[in-house]
Design an enzyme around this catalytic site. Structure first.
Site, short mmCIF file in Angstrom:
data_model
loop_
_atom_site.label_atom_id
_atom_site.label_comp_id
_atom_site.label_asym_id
_atom_site.label_seq_id
_atom_site.Cartn_x
_atom_site.Cartn_y
_atom_site.Cartn_z
N ASP A 120 0.81 -1.23 0.00
CA ASP A 120 0.00 0.00 0.00
C ASP A 120 0.84 1.27 0.00
O ASP A 120 2.05 1.24 0.22
CB ASP A 120 -0.97 0.00 1.20
N ASN A 162 -8.00 -3.33 13.76
CA ASN A 162 -9.39 -3.63 13.36
C ASN A 162 -9.45 -4.82 12.40
O ASN A 162 -10.47 -5.07 11.79
CB ASN A 162 -10.04 -2.39 12.73
N HIS A 195 -7.51 -5.19 9.70
CA HIS A 195 -7.15 -4.92 8.30
C HIS A 195 -5.84 -5.59 7.91
O HIS A 195 -4.97 -5.83 8.75
CB HIS A 195 -7.17 -3.42 7.97
N GLU A 205 -9.80 -2.40 4.75
CA GLU A 205 -10.48 -2.11 6.01
C GLU A 205 -11.75 -2.96 6.14
O GLU A 205 -12.27 -3.45 5.13
CB GLU A 205 -10.86 -0.62 6.04
#
Ligand code: F6R
Length: 248
Positions: free
Chosen positions: A67, A136, A138, A143
């Site tokens: 990313d 979370n 990811h 996400e």
């Protein structure tokens, strides 16, 4: 799934670096999928050390990163380009032309996503993908969502991710709200996946990811479906999981 339990962050880094080294030694021109963030820093330090000792050669290796923040130039110290350069690439003998990340400066989202998917295809896929785990759930910047996103896409980062990342930005710096990320399909097509997790703060989400239902609400849960997943995690991160149950 193979699970290697490490005593602490340092031990996790060495064990994971050993696995990456084995990949590089067995296939000198392999394609490594790489990650940024705090977790892999110790791994990269170890790989640099072994390269300096003459034990590793990155001359033919190609890398593709998960990313990049949208809007940041490669020279921005907060960009993942900069992170990779300073934490790994400039310390080893990898030709910079063999390293690929999404272009954060590309405004045309469709163009950039197609370009990056094309690079992964051109490389013939990923031999080993290194992954960290977000609080979370990811992976990359995939996400929690209602569906798994397949290819490279541009995401609006969740508030929890923006807050987690804010620790790395100075007060007056603008924290990016969007990022380009490799999609779940590209990650799952990697021949091998190496997930690295450290710290008690990741224990709950690691348990959800590996023992809970496979759901886009916990993107890392999809890794349960990969047929060559290796987890290297420290005792703290593994503290909520019964390893014997999981590897039965
Ligand atoms: C970074 C990335 C992210 C991180 C995750 C964990 O390239 O893809 O998914 O792996 O946010 O970050 P750390 O390691 O900082 O806890």
């Amino acid at each position: 799934m193979r699970i290697y339990k490490a005593s602490d962050y340092h031990d996790m880094s060495r064990k994971a670096a050993n696995i990456i080294s084995a990949q590089v030694i067995m296939k000198a021109d392999c394609v490594l999928g790489l990650a940024t963030g705090s977790t892999p820093i110790g791994i990269y330090k170890q790989l640099i050390e072994w390269y300096r000792k003459g034990d590793l050669d990155f001359g033919e290796v190609k890398t593709v990163n998960l990313d990049e923040y949208k809007g940041l130039s490669p020279n921005n110290v907060q960009s993942y380009h900069y992170f990779m350069k300073t934490n790994l690439f400039e310390h080893i003998n990898i030709p910079m032309d063999n390293t690929y990340l999404p272009n954060g400066l590309e405004e045309n989202v469709e163009f950039e996503c197609q370009r990056f998917n094309g690079i992964i295809d051109m490389l013939g896929g990923i031999d080993m993908q290194l992954l960290g785990l977000g609080h979370n759930g990811h992976i990359g910047f995939n996400e929690p969502d209602e569906a798994f996103e397949k290819g490279t896409h541009c995401v609006a980062l969740t508030q929890s991710t923006i807050e987690a990342n804010s620790r790395l930005f100075a007060k007056d710096e603008i924290i990016p709200k969007y990022a380009y990320t490799m999609g779940i399909r590209s990650i799952m097509l990697a021949k091998k996946i190496l997930l690295v997790v450290s710290g008690i703060d990741k224990a709950d989400i690691l348990k959800d990811a590996l023992t809970g239902p496979v759901t886009p609400a916990v993107p890392a849960s999809i890794l349960q479906m990969h047929n060559d997943l290796t987890l290297v995690a420290d005792e703290a991160a593994l503290s909520k999981i019964n390893i014997n149950e999981l590897t039965k």
